[in-house]
Design a protein around this motif. Structure first.
Motif, mmCIF file in Angstrom:
data_model
loop_
_atom_site.group_PDB
_atom_site.id
_atom_site.type_symbol
_atom_site.label_atom_id
_atom_site.label_comp_id
_atom_site.label_asym_id
_atom_site.label_seq_id
_atom_site.Cartn_x
_atom_site.Cartn_y
_atom_site.Cartn_z
ATOM 1 N N ASP A 1 -17.445 56.800 1.945
ATOM 2 C CA ASP A 1 -18.566 57.536 1.351
ATOM 3 C C ASP A 1 -19.800 57.456 2.237
ATOM 4 O O ASP A 1 -20.506 58.447 2.444
ATOM 5 N N THR B 1 -19.533 59.643 5.170
ATOM 6 C CA THR B 1 -19.748 61.035 4.777
ATOM 7 C C THR B 1 -21.233 61.363 4.770
ATOM 8 O O THR B 1 -21.655 62.433 5.225
ATOM 9 N N LYS C 1 -23.061 64.077 7.221
ATOM 10 C CA LYS C 1 -23.878 65.140 6.640
ATOM 11 C C LYS C 1 -25.275 65.132 7.252
ATOM 12 O O LYS C 1 -25.825 66.185 7.609
#
Length: 516
Positions: free
Chosen positions: A278, A281, A285
């Motif tokens: 997570d 990620t 991003k």
């Protein structure tokens, strides 16, 4: 996870979501009526068939349950943003979903089985006169309804872990933390320099070391991202009220107050159960959005016409101008990260090593035999335009044309015999910059006039095309001439034996001395 469960519990405990228990119990007793043959035929054709103001389960239709579901939906609407964010905005779909769930999950209990299957909260109602002849009752707690639909329409763990502005801002600022900063090249996938200038591609040990550092850096970043004790600070320039005023001036009054309310230390986000994947990620991003911004910022695209970006190097522009390159105000968080990046000499920006000096030449100018397939024609026009203008100017000033052109094209480093030639070249370059800036201003005025004129969009596009082409060419010339002027100034300082950093007087104050 604790936050999600706590939110669900707040929903269940919110008394404003519940009907009066007598009203609830009374409407819950709707046994329904069997559908007619025509209705059954319609149901057989369309398995999802619904009827107006009736809840259908199988061949049974419940009009009172529809009213009950509608009452509950009305109570849910004011709390939609808080508890039921994913509930449909239409009225019919949620009502039928609520009604069907109630009919499917209520329990039918006879009086003789009250001790095993009835909800204690409703037992006293079964003794009322209107229910004395009834032997079976439906039971269902309103809390069960709220618990189910809060889970269905509320925020899930997957939704909660979707990167937010606070998450991206936190990980962006973390990259400049003293415990992470040295690992940034590894996190960005940059290959570390090998000994003696060799490429890492041929050095297995260096490649392995780089991979190991990258994995270590990711672990450190993940641990710090999820540690609420790690408190990150904004750059001091971001906290300066002048910055707030400049952003409002560029993007409109109230912009800063409306869109700059992000927090890199948001504890409700930090304490979510982030996995290593997570966190990566979030990093991906952030880097994607930051690189997209930097591509526009460094190439002067998306900033609009007439901006300072047309004439100055991107590293030297006012950082508040970055907001002009963020076409979604949700990306305003990039500006404080950029401020921090600038403090550390643009740690997140990929830098290219210089070519050997004897191989260098300026982009878009004569001397280059390699041209982009997409820019070749435009570069040819820029080269022709600049060279013809330079030759005309140099001839009119009786300068040494060949050496002047070479200096502007960056092909050589000529050694003038004295400073007089360089001073004349500086004047010529300065005049040329002023001329092209004036022409750019005129072209911008033409562009604005076309945009404000009457006519179709297609007609305006056709009329704008040659103007924008000419404008872009002249902007390129101005940028290159600014770089040339800087080289000429450095050359004059070298000839005069002056340190550029100590030179505070205008070089044109000494023209008469150097030219005699």
């Amino acid at each position: 996870m604790d936050d999600l469960e706590a939110a669900k519990q707040r929903c269940v405990d919110d008394v404003s979501l519940y009907l009066d228990r007598e009203q609830w119990f009374s409407k819950l007793q709707d046994s329904g009526t069997e559908a007619s043959d025509a209705q059954k035929s319609a149901i057989d054709v369309h398995s999802e068939k619904k009827f107006t103001r009736k809840i259908r389960v199988g061949y049974m239709l419940h009009s009172t349950i529809y009213d009950l579901a509608s009452d509950i939906h009305q109570l849910m609407l004011p709390k939609k943003a808080e508890y039921f964010g994913k509930m449909a905005n239409t009225k019919t779909v949620p009502i039928h979903m609520i009604g069907e769930w109630i009919v499917t999950n209520r329990r039918l209990v006879s009086r003789g089985d009250f001790h095993t299957g009835a909800d204690q909260e409703f037992l006293d109602l079964t003794t009322r006169p209107e229910y004395l002849e009834r032997q079976e009752f439906y039971f269902l707690s309103q809390k069960d309804v709220m618990r189910h639909f809060c889970s269905r329409w509320g925020e899930s763990l997957k939704d909660a872990l979707t990167p937010t502005i606070d998450d991206k801002l936190r990980i962006g600022l973390l990259l400049f933390h003293e415990d992470v900063r040295e690992y940034v090249p590894d996190l960005l996938g940059k290959t570390l320099a090998a000994p003696n200038g060799q490429s890492n591609n041929n050095n297995r040990s260096n490649m392995d070391a780089n991979t190991g550092r990258k994995n270590s850096a990711r672990t450190i970043l993940h641990n710090m991202f999820t540690d609420k004790e790690i408190v990150l600070e904004f750059p001091s320039q971001w906290l300066d009220p002048t910055t707030h005023e400049k952003i409002d001036e560029i993007k409109g009054a109230g912009t800063f107050e409306s869109f700059a309310n992000f927090d890199p230390n948001n504890e409700s986000r930090i304490k979510l159960p982030w996995s290593f994947k997570d966190t990566m990620t979030v990093l991906t991003k952030f880097l994607t959005e930051y690189r997209t911004f930097m591509m526009k910022w460094t190439k002067d695209t998306g900033g609009g016409s007439g901006s300072d970006a047309t004439y100055t190097c991107w590293q030297e522009r006012d950082v508040c101008s970055t907001v002009s390159y963020q076409h979604q105000m949700a990306h305003l968080y990039i500006t404080p990260v950029y401020m921090r990046d600038k403090e550390y000499s643009f740690l997140l920006v990929e830098k290219k090593d210089n070519l050997p000096k004897d191989c260098q030449f300026e982009d878009d100018f004569a001397g280059s035999t390699t041209k982009s397939s997409t820019k070749g024609k435009e570069e040819d026009k820029a080269i022709t335009l600049l060279n013809s203008t330079l030759k005309e100017i140099s001839a009119s000033r009786s300068l040494q044309t060949e050496k002047f052109i070479q200096l502007l094209e960056g092909q050589n480093d000529p050694e003038p015999s004295d400073s007089a030639l360089v001073v004349q070249q500086i004047k010529a370059t300065t005049d040329l910059i002023a001329t092209y800036k004036t022409e750019c201003d005129d072209l911008n005025a033409q562009k604005d006039q076309i945009l404000s004129s009457q006519g179709s969009s297609n007609d305006k596009r056709k009329r704008l095309a040659p103007v924008l082409t000419d404008l872009n060419l002249k902007r390129k010339v101005v940028k290159q001439l600014n770089c040339t002027l800087e080289k000429q100034t450095e050359e004059l300082a070298r000839i005069n034996g002056v340190d550029k950093d100590d030179e505070e007087t205008d070089i044109f104050d000494d023209v008469s001395i150097h030219s005699t």
